[in-house]
Design an enzyme around this catalytic site. Structure first.
Site, PDB file in Angstrom:
ATOM      1  N   GLY A  13     -24.865 -13.169   0.841  1.00  0.00           N
ATOM      2  CA  GLY A  13     -25.715 -11.777   0.675  1.00  0.00           C
ATOM      3  C   GLY A  13     -27.007 -11.921  -0.024  1.00  0.00           C
ATOM      4  O   GLY A  13     -27.822 -13.014   0.128  1.00  0.00           O
ATOM      5  N   TYR A 147     -18.633   0.760 -11.140  1.00  0.00           N
ATOM      6  CA  TYR A 147     -19.662  -0.032 -10.886  1.00  0.00           C
ATOM      7  C   TYR A 147     -20.993   0.693 -11.279  1.00  0.00           C
ATOM      8  O   TYR A 147     -21.953   0.118 -11.776  1.00  0.00           O
ATOM      9  CB  TYR A 147     -19.834  -0.023  -9.217  1.00  0.00           C
ATOM     10  CG  TYR A 147     -20.881  -0.885  -8.724  1.00  0.00           C
ATOM     11  CD1 TYR A 147     -20.665  -2.296  -8.608  1.00  0.00           C
ATOM     12  CD2 TYR A 147     -22.029  -0.453  -8.069  1.00  0.00           C
ATOM     13  CE1 TYR A 147     -21.854  -3.072  -7.712  1.00  0.00           C
ATOM     14  CE2 TYR A 147     -23.098  -1.006  -7.614  1.00  0.00           C
ATOM     15  CZ  TYR A 147     -22.660  -2.329  -7.397  1.00  0.00           C
ATOM     16  OH  TYR A 147     -23.677  -3.228  -6.597  1.00  0.00           O
TER      17      TYR A 147
HETATM   18  N1  CAA Z   1     -20.176  13.600  -2.664  1.00  0.00           N
HETATM   19  C1  CAA Z   1     -19.412  14.710  -2.777  1.00  0.00           C
HETATM   20  N2  CAA Z   1     -18.272  14.659  -1.988  1.00  0.00           N
HETATM   21  C2  CAA Z   1     -17.748  13.457  -1.450  1.00  0.00           C
HETATM   22  C3  CAA Z   1     -18.599  12.406  -1.274  1.00  0.00           C
HETATM   23  C4  CAA Z   1     -19.926  12.561  -2.007  1.00  0.00           C
HETATM   24  N3  CAA Z   1     -20.884  11.434  -2.033  1.00  0.00           N
HETATM   25  N4  CAA Z   1     -17.898  11.453  -0.503  1.00  0.00           N
HETATM   26  C5  CAA Z   1     -17.019  12.056  -0.150  1.00  0.00           C
HETATM   27  N5  CAA Z   1     -16.612  13.299  -0.771  1.00  0.00           N
HETATM   28  C6  CAA Z   1     -15.391  14.250  -0.366  1.00  0.00           C
HETATM   29  C7  CAA Z   1     -15.021  14.190   0.705  1.00  0.00           C
HETATM   30  O1  CAA Z   1     -15.584  15.073   1.483  1.00  0.00           O
HETATM   31  C8  CAA Z   1     -13.516  14.546   0.636  1.00  0.00           C
HETATM   32  O2  CAA Z   1     -13.421  16.046   0.371  1.00  0.00           O
HETATM   33  P1  CAA Z   1     -12.076  16.755   0.988  1.00  0.00           P
HETATM   34  O3  CAA Z   1     -11.012  16.022   0.275  1.00  0.00           O
HETATM   35  O4  CAA Z   1     -12.520  18.320   0.388  1.00  0.00           O
HETATM   36  O5  CAA Z   1     -12.158  16.548   2.355  1.00  0.00           O
HETATM   37  C9  CAA Z   1     -13.011  13.792  -0.745  1.00  0.00           C
HETATM   38  O6  CAA Z   1     -14.449  13.692  -1.449  1.00  0.00           O
HETATM   39  C10 CAA Z   1     -12.360  12.488  -0.765  1.00  0.00           C
HETATM   40  O7  CAA Z   1     -13.231  11.619   0.194  1.00  0.00           O
HETATM   41  P2  CAA Z   1     -12.729  10.495   0.865  1.00  0.00           P
HETATM   42  O8  CAA Z   1     -11.768  10.974   2.259  1.00  0.00           O
HETATM   43  O9  CAA Z   1     -13.734   9.443   1.278  1.00  0.00           O
HETATM   44  O10 CAA Z   1     -11.680   9.976  -0.274  1.00  0.00           O
HETATM   45  P3  CAA Z   1     -11.126   8.401  -0.172  1.00  0.00           P
HETATM   46  O11 CAA Z   1     -10.388   8.429  -1.456  1.00  0.00           O
HETATM   47  O12 CAA Z   1     -10.397   8.074   1.165  1.00  0.00           O
HETATM   48  O13 CAA Z   1     -12.348   7.364  -0.703  1.00  0.00           O
HETATM   49  C11 CAA Z   1     -14.058   6.374  -1.365  1.00  0.00           C
HETATM   50  C12 CAA Z   1     -13.237   7.611  -1.635  1.00  0.00           C
HETATM   51  C13 CAA Z   1     -13.390   5.122  -1.632  1.00  0.00           C
HETATM   52  C14 CAA Z   1     -14.980   6.512  -2.731  1.00  0.00           C
HETATM   53  C15 CAA Z   1     -15.033   6.653  -0.439  1.00  0.00           C
HETATM   54  O14 CAA Z   1     -15.639   7.939  -0.198  1.00  0.00           O
HETATM   55  C16 CAA Z   1     -16.110   5.419  -0.302  1.00  0.00           C
HETATM   56  O15 CAA Z   1     -15.873   4.322  -0.132  1.00  0.00           O
HETATM   57  N6  CAA Z   1     -17.114   5.880  -0.706  1.00  0.00           N
HETATM   58  C17 CAA Z   1     -18.456   5.121  -0.762  1.00  0.00           C
HETATM   59  C18 CAA Z   1     -18.749   4.683  -2.094  1.00  0.00           C
HETATM   60  C19 CAA Z   1     -20.318   4.022  -2.139  1.00  0.00           C
HETATM   61  O16 CAA Z   1     -21.146   4.260  -1.628  1.00  0.00           O
HETATM   62  N7  CAA Z   1     -19.826   2.530  -2.171  1.00  0.00           N
HETATM   63  C20 CAA Z   1     -20.969   1.567  -2.404  1.00  0.00           C
HETATM   64  C21 CAA Z   1     -20.706   0.025  -2.124  1.00  0.00           C
HETATM   65  S1  CAA Z   1     -22.063  -0.880  -1.833  1.00  0.00           S
HETATM   66  C22 CAA Z   1     -22.638  -1.350  -3.430  1.00  0.00           C
HETATM   67  O17 CAA Z   1     -22.063  -0.750  -4.266  1.00  0.00           O
HETATM   68  C23 CAA Z   1     -24.049  -1.950  -3.324  1.00  0.00           C
HETATM   69  C24 CAA Z   1     -24.803  -1.078  -4.016  1.00  0.00           C
HETATM   70  O18 CAA Z   1     -25.365  -1.623  -5.186  1.00  0.00           O
HETATM   71  C25 CAA Z   1     -25.542  -0.050  -3.205  1.00  0.00           C
END
Ligand code: CAA
Length: 240
Positions: A13, A147
């Site tokens: 990466g 994180y």
């Molecule tokens: N803001 C507000 N609400 C949100 C949201 C957000 N950004 N994302 C999801 N939600 C809401 C959904 O709409 C959902 O609402 P409902 O229950 O009303 O439908 C609820 O929150 C649950 O969402 P998920 O179904 O996604 O929940 P989950 O438990 O299956 O997954 C999670 C949660 C693991 C956090 C998943 O959303 C995820 O992986 N999100 C991305 C996180 C992310 O950006 N990680 C970055 C990794 S890369 C990195 O970190 C490198 C770097 O430095 C940038």
């Protein structure tokens, strides 16, 4: 620049791109890796750099591996604290291991790696430390209290140490990448990633080489007046 460089998480990466770039600039590079032997061997063979195994969460391993680098290449002049992991979950679903593992690697790792080399840098009157933070340490991210906390900590560590070492020729800066096209980002669920991409004004993920270029600038001789700063590389997703 034939400086001795250590890059943690250096075989894949963003870390690998940093090693490649600094090697091209003439540095003698050691890439540390925690577990993926296959990627490390590929990196060693393709980039022709030293690769050594080290879990940055283990202070003794860090001390030993840094002593080994010094034995093989010479005193460490540039340290890039890049190693990081994610374990995403909303806090109400996050278990203690997900919290501890991320803090241990992404934040404790900075202490474990920097503590053994800082004295030598101060004595020699030269050093460059670049800590890889994240956009999510700047703005917070849904699903990443662990994180985001660790990466915000990386920025605080950077600012504090920069003050302690400024008079000694040692600069300490952070680079805060946004969403870069790496294995880490590939693990984000497709729906969440689509939403994130829609919020990046440049309209695409970043490239590892684009982050590496920033690091190369900050470790150069020319960058001696830049310390305690955080350089954001995020396609305009979050403007600080
Ligand atoms: N803001 C507000 N609400 C949100 C949201 C957000 N950004 N994302 C999801 N939600 C809401 C959904 O709409 C959902 O609402 P409902 O229950 O009303 O439908 C609820 O929150 C649950 O969402 P998920 O179904 O996604 O929940 P989950 O438990 O299956 O997954 C999670 C949660 C693991 C956090 C998943 O959303 C995820 O992986 N999100 C991305 C996180 C992310 O950006 N990680 C970055 C990794 S890369 C990195 O970190 C490198 C770097 O430095 C940038």
């Amino acid at each position: 620049m034939s400086r001795v460089v250590v890059v943690t998480g250096g075989t894949r990466g963003i870390g690998r791109a940093i090693c490649e770039r600094l090697k091209a600039d003439g540095a003698r590079v050691a890439a540390l890796f925690a577990g993926n032997d296959e990627a490390a061997m590929r990196c060693r063979d393709e980039l022709e750099i030293l690769t050594l195994k080290c879990d940055v969460g283990e202070s003794l391993q860090c001390r030993d591996v840094l002593a080994e680098v010094e034995r093989l290449l010479g005193p460490v002049e540039i340290l890039v604290n890049n190693a990081g992991i994610t374990h995403d979950a909303t806090l109400h679903n996050m278990n203690e291991n997900a919290w501890r593992d991320v803090i241990r690697t992404d934040l404790d790792g900075l202490y474990n790696m920097t503590r053994p080399v800082i004295g030598g840098m101060r004595e020699r009157g030269f050093g460059r430390i670049v800590n890889i933070a994240s956009i999510n340490g700047q703005k917070g991210q849904f699903g990443q209290v662990n994180y985001s906390a660790a990466k915000a900590g990386v920025i605080g560590f950077t600012k504090a140490l920069a003050q302690e070492t400024a008079r000694k020729g040692v600069t300490v800066n952070a680079v805060a990448p946004g969403y870069i096209d790496t294995g880490m980002v590939a693990h984000v669920p497709a729906e969440a990633l689509d939403q994130i991409k829609a919020g990046i004004p440049v309209g695409r993920l970043g490239r590892p080489a684009e982050v590496a270029r920033c690091v190369a600038f900050l470790v150069s001789e020319d960058a001696g007046f830049i310390t305690g700063s955080t350089l954001t590389v995020n396609g305009g997703q979050y403007m600080t």
